[in-house]
Design a protein around this motif. Structure first.
Motif, short mmCIF file in Angstrom:
data_model
loop_
_atom_site.label_atom_id
_atom_site.label_comp_id
_atom_site.label_asym_id
_atom_site.label_seq_id
_atom_site.Cartn_x
_atom_site.Cartn_y
_atom_site.Cartn_z
N MET A 26 26.74 37.24 41.27
CA MET A 26 27.21 36.17 40.39
C MET A 26 26.14 35.68 39.42
O MET A 26 26.16 34.52 39.02
CB MET A 26 27.76 35.00 41.21
N GLY A 27 25.23 36.58 39.03
CA GLY A 27 24.15 36.19 38.12
C GLY A 27 24.67 35.64 36.80
O GLY A 27 24.13 34.67 36.25
N GLY A 28 25.71 36.25 36.27
CA GLY A 28 26.28 35.79 35.00
C GLY A 28 26.91 34.41 35.15
O GLY A 28 26.75 33.53 34.29
N GLN A 57 26.89 36.06 29.12
CA GLN A 57 25.77 35.97 30.08
C GLN A 57 25.39 37.32 30.69
O GLN A 57 24.47 37.39 31.49
CB GLN A 57 26.12 35.00 31.21
N ILE A 58 26.08 38.38 30.33
CA ILE A 58 25.84 39.66 31.00
C ILE A 58 24.39 40.14 30.82
O ILE A 58 23.78 40.65 31.76
CB ILE A 58 26.84 40.76 30.52
N GLU A 59 23.82 39.94 29.64
CA GLU A 59 22.46 40.45 29.44
C GLU A 59 21.47 39.68 30.30
O GLU A 59 20.51 40.25 30.82
CB GLU A 59 22.06 40.41 27.96
N ARG A 60 21.72 38.38 30.45
CA ARG A 60 20.81 37.60 31.31
C ARG A 60 20.99 37.96 32.77
O ARG A 60 20.03 37.98 33.55
CB ARG A 60 21.01 36.11 31.08
N LYS A 61 22.22 38.25 33.17
CA LYS A 61 22.43 38.73 34.54
C LYS A 61 21.63 40.01 34.77
O LYS A 61 20.90 40.12 35.75
CB LYS A 61 23.93 39.01 34.77
N MET A 62 21.75 40.95 33.84
CA MET A 62 21.07 42.24 34.01
C MET A 62 19.55 42.05 33.99
O MET A 62 18.82 42.72 34.72
CB MET A 62 21.52 43.23 32.94
N GLU A 63 19.09 41.13 33.14
CA GLU A 63 17.65 40.85 33.09
C GLU A 63 17.16 40.26 34.42
O GLU A 63 16.09 40.64 34.92
CB GLU A 63 17.40 39.85 31.96
N ALA A 64 17.97 39.37 34.98
CA ALA A 64 17.58 38.76 36.27
C ALA A 64 17.55 39.82 37.37
O ALA A 64 16.60 39.88 38.17
CB ALA A 64 18.56 37.64 36.63
#
Ligand SMILES: [Zn+2]
Length: 232
Positions: free
Chosen positions: A23-25, A170-177
């Motif tokens: 659930m990072g996004g 938010q997908i790019e931030r999820k993937m970055e995390a």
């Protein structure tokens, strides 16, 4: 005029990276929307083939910064051997009494990884314990009003979700995390493709909304709405 504060949130996971994967996004989105969000890892996730406690801690702190969470707490419960015991329930309940979240996110209840199953059991039990009076537990009684379940499962499940959060922005931030966990996703382990899989799964759930990316959630109880304003 009184400012209505969005509900505060506690996300409980067995291992650092479970919450980001599942659930990072949504975490990034809820933080953007003003929720005070705390992450609770029940274990430090170590040992793993390429990790050390210090490395994993640095990675989890970096991932939390990417997502903008208010605070990340790691309990010293044993990775791989996490169990639903009274002692562990009390340890989690004391965090709930301290953080005082209005909403809990905990793992989905069916999984191949025993730690994930135990984390779900502990989350449910600790929610209940947290409201108890006349106990030795630290803190004042508190009962989070709602529990939702995220998917970070070792089983390749397809469970009809209770709802899907649109995480297109938010997908790019999820993937970055997720990518901050270099000890978990790297060439030596030959599992960099798992990052592609995480993106593909989010892409799939997005298609169910006719949106680019989404994250599914389960709920044991029904979910009510105050209106139709947030429907995608
Ligand atoms: Zn895990």
């Amino acid at each position: 005029m009184a400012v209505v504060r969005p509900p505060s949130i506690l996300v409980i996971a067995a291992h650092p990276d479970d919450a980001e994967i599942g659930m990072g996004g949504t975490i990034a989105k809820l933080v953007e929307q003003g929720h005070r969000l705390t992450l609770l890892d029940l274990t430090n996730g170590e040992p793993t083939p390429m990790g050390t406690p210090e490395r994993r801690k640095a990675e989890s702190e970096a991932a939390a910064r990417v997502l903008g969470v208010h605070r990340r707490v790691t309990l010293p419960l044993p990775n791989r051997y996490l169990t639903d015991t009274v002692e562990n329930r009390v340890a989690v309940a004391e965090v709930i009494r301290e953080v005082r979240p209005e909403l809990l996110f905990i793992p989905y209840w069916v999984d191949a990884h025993p730690d994930h199953v135990a984390a779900e059991r502990l989350g449910e039990a600790a929610r209940f314990y947290a409201k108890l009076t006349k106990t030795e537990m630290r803190g004042e009684p508190h009962y989070p009003g709602r529990v939702l379940h995220f998917f970070s499962t070792h089983y390749r499940l397809h469970v009809p979700p209770a709802f899907i959060m649109d995480i297109t922005d938010q997908i790019e931030r999820k993937m970055e995390a997720v990518a901050r966990y270099r000890s978990q996703f790297n060439e030596e382990r030959g599992n960099l493709a798992n990052l592609d899989t995480i993106r593909a799964v989010a892409r799939y759930w997005g298609t169910r909304l006719r949106r680019p990316y989404g994250e599914p959630f389960a709920s044991k109880e029904e979910i009510g709405l105050q209106g139709l304003g947030d429907l995608v």
